[in-house]
Design a protein around this motif. Structure first.
Motif, PDB file in Angstrom:
ATOM      1  N   GLN A 292     -26.359 -13.781  21.652  1.00 22.29           N
ATOM      2  CA  GLN A 292     -25.537 -13.324  22.760  1.00 22.29           C
ATOM      3  C   GLN A 292     -25.542 -11.808  22.780  1.00 22.29           C
ATOM      4  O   GLN A 292     -25.651 -11.168  21.741  1.00 22.29           O
ATOM      5  N   GLN A 293     -25.446 -11.247  23.975  1.00 21.29           N
ATOM      6  CA  GLN A 293     -25.510  -9.811  24.162  1.00 21.29           C
ATOM      7  C   GLN A 293     -24.421  -9.398  25.140  1.00 21.29           C
ATOM      8  O   GLN A 293     -24.308  -9.979  26.216  1.00 21.29           O
ATOM      9  N   VAL A 294     -23.632  -8.399  24.766  1.00 26.69           N
ATOM     10  CA  VAL A 294     -22.621  -7.851  25.666  1.00 26.69           C
ATOM     11  C   VAL A 294     -23.268  -6.704  26.425  1.00 26.69           C
ATOM     12  O   VAL A 294     -23.783  -5.758  25.832  1.00 26.69           O
ATOM     13  N   VAL A 295     -23.254  -6.804  27.758  1.00 25.07           N
ATOM     14  CA  VAL A 295     -23.864  -5.794  28.613  1.00 25.07           C
ATOM     15  C   VAL A 295     -22.831  -4.689  28.850  1.00 25.07           C
ATOM     16  O   VAL A 295     -21.661  -4.982  29.114  1.00 25.07           O
ATOM     17  N   PRO A 296     -23.215  -3.403  28.752  1.00 26.49           N
ATOM     18  CA  PRO A 296     -22.269  -2.315  28.978  1.00 26.49           C
ATOM     19  C   PRO A 296     -21.606  -2.414  30.357  1.00 26.49           C
ATOM     20  O   PRO A 296     -22.201  -2.917  31.309  1.00 26.49           O
ATOM     21  N   GLU A 297     -20.399  -1.890  30.489  1.00 30.32           N
ATOM     22  CA  GLU A 297     -19.517  -2.118  31.622  1.00 30.32           C
ATOM     23  C   GLU A 297     -20.090  -1.894  33.032  1.00 30.32           C
ATOM     24  O   GLU A 297     -20.013  -2.799  33.834  1.00 30.32           O
ATOM     25  N   PRO A 298     -20.693  -0.769  33.375  1.00 28.60           N
ATOM     26  CA  PRO A 298     -21.078  -0.646  34.793  1.00 28.60           C
ATOM     27  C   PRO A 298     -22.306  -1.479  35.179  1.00 28.60           C
ATOM     28  O   PRO A 298     -22.596  -1.657  36.349  1.00 28.60           O
ATOM     29  N   ILE A 299     -23.017  -2.019  34.213  1.00 26.93           N
ATOM     30  CA  ILE A 299     -24.254  -2.756  34.468  1.00 26.93           C
ATOM     31  C   ILE A 299     -23.919  -4.216  34.773  1.00 26.93           C
ATOM     32  O   ILE A 299     -23.090  -4.828  34.112  1.00 26.93           O
ATOM     33  N   THR A 300     -24.601  -4.782  35.777  1.00 29.00           N
ATOM     34  CA  THR A 300     -24.401  -6.195  36.123  1.00 29.00           C
ATOM     35  C   THR A 300     -25.692  -6.965  35.920  1.00 29.00           C
ATOM     36  O   THR A 300     -26.784  -6.406  36.008  1.00 29.00           O
ATOM     37  N   VAL A 301     -25.538  -8.256  35.659  1.00 35.08           N
ATOM     38  CA  VAL A 301     -26.682  -9.136  35.417  1.00 35.08           C
ATOM     39  C   VAL A 301     -26.632 -10.266  36.436  1.00 35.08           C
ATOM     40  O   VAL A 301     -25.581 -10.856  36.653  1.00 35.08           O
ATOM     41  N   ARG A 302     -27.787 -10.550  37.031  1.00 39.94           N
ATOM     42  CA  ARG A 302     -27.875 -11.600  38.048  1.00 39.94           C
ATOM     43  C   ARG A 302     -29.008 -12.541  37.667  1.00 39.94           C
ATOM     44  O   ARG A 302     -30.104 -12.108  37.315  1.00 39.94           O
ATOM     45  N   HIS A 303     -28.736 -13.855  37.733  1.00 41.18           N
ATOM     46  CA  HIS A 303     -29.729 -14.875  37.370  1.00 41.18           C
ATOM     47  C   HIS A 303     -30.122 -15.639  38.622  1.00 41.18           C
ATOM     48  O   HIS A 303     -29.287 -16.250  39.276  1.00 41.18           O
ATOM     49  N   GLU A 304     -31.409 -15.596  38.954  1.00 40.38           N
ATOM     50  CA  GLU A 304     -31.927 -16.346  40.099  1.00 40.38           C
ATOM     51  C   GLU A 304     -33.133 -17.154  39.650  1.00 40.38           C
ATOM     52  O   GLU A 304     -34.105 -16.586  39.163  1.00 40.38           O
ATOM     53  N   SER A 305     -33.087 -18.425  39.847  1.00 37.92           N
ATOM     54  CA  SER A 305     -34.126 -19.396  39.468  1.00 37.92           C
ATOM     55  C   SER A 305     -34.657 -19.119  38.056  1.00 37.92           C
ATOM     56  O   SER A 305     -33.963 -19.331  37.091  1.00 37.92           O
ATOM     57  N   GLU A 306     -35.858 -18.643  37.904  1.00 40.25           N
ATOM     58  CA  GLU A 306     -36.469 -18.423  36.590  1.00 40.25           C
ATOM     59  C   GLU A 306     -36.551 -16.937  36.241  1.00 40.25           C
ATOM     60  O   GLU A 306     -37.396 -16.530  35.448  1.00 40.25           O
ATOM     61  N   THR A 307     -35.669 -16.119  36.828  1.00 38.29           N
ATOM     62  CA  THR A 307     -35.738 -14.678  36.629  1.00 38.29           C
ATOM     63  C   THR A 307     -34.339 -14.104  36.409  1.00 38.29           C
ATOM     64  O   THR A 307     -33.372 -14.567  36.994  1.00 38.29           O
ATOM     65  N   LEU A 308     -34.262 -13.078  35.569  1.00 37.31           N
ATOM     66  CA  LEU A 308     -33.010 -12.389  35.292  1.00 37.31           C
ATOM     67  C   LEU A 308     -33.153 -10.953  35.772  1.00 37.31           C
ATOM     68  O   LEU A 308     -34.133 -10.271  35.455  1.00 37.31           O
ATOM     69  N   TYR A 309     -32.189 -10.477  36.568  1.00 35.04           N
ATOM     70  CA  TYR A 309     -32.212  -9.123  37.110  1.00 35.04           C
ATOM     71  C   TYR A 309     -31.051  -8.335  36.523  1.00 35.04           C
ATOM     72  O   TYR A 309     -29.929  -8.819  36.448  1.00 35.04           O
TER      73      TYR A 309
END
Length: 177
Positions: free
Chosen positions: A34-51
């Motif tokens: 597991q990884q905690v992403v720093p606060e202003p950064i967002t993570v988006r998961h679409e189908s087979e890709t992570l943005y």
């Protein structure tokens, strides 16, 4: 613009991904991370890709953008394929022996060195080579560096523990004039 941060992370079919707020949990055949992403950064998961996305072009946001993307990519690669490092032991009488999670090294000191390998790191000894495997790239690197620190390679004869891809710069010894 962060060139590293802009690249999407492909997710293999054998990897499961759960995003809970700023925590990203990744699980696969080699383990769970597991990884905690720093606060202003967002993570988006679409189908087979992570943005990985950032809110603005501020300098700190750019730096955190690339860092977060690299850490998440390492986690995805680690749980699907794993990471491996190998160390070579060079020297007369120098040897290693693995018993479970304990690595016993005889490196020319008056006593053997017994090193407790972390539980997430696998260790194998083949001849004069110590192979370390893990899904956590950071823990693997720290463990390999700690083992190497017991007897770093010296420049005159090249004896000691070195990474398998490391080039040791050799010096010329004494000469008769």
């Amino acid at each position: 613009m962060s060139r590293v941060g802009q690249k999407p992370i492909p997710i293999p079919s054998n990897v499961k991904l759960i995003i809970e707020g700023s925590c990203v949990k990744v699980s696969g055949p080699k383990g769970d991370m597991q990884q905690v992403v720093p606060e202003p950064i967002t993570v988006r998961h679409e189908s087979e890709t992570l943005y990985v996305e950032r809110p603005s072009d501020e300098r700190t946001h750019k730096a955190l953008h690339g860092l977060a993307r690299a850490l998440l990519a390492n986690n995805v690669h680690g749980v699907s394929n794993g990471f491996e490092k190998s160390l070579e032991i060079i020297g007369v009488g120098y040897r290693a022996e693995a018993q479970g999670q304990k690595l016993t090294l005889q490196l020319g000191y008056s006593h053997p060195i017994v090193f407790d390998v972390p539980k997430n790191v696998g260790v194998k000894v083949e001849g004069n080579t110590v192979k370390l495997e893990s899904c956590d790239k950071q823990l693997l690197g720290e463990t390999a560096a700690k083992i190497r620190s017991f007897r770093p390679p010296e420049p005159y004869k090249g004896k000691g523990i070195r990474y398998s891809d490391e080039q040791v710069r050799r010096k010329v010894g004494k000469r008769n004039v």
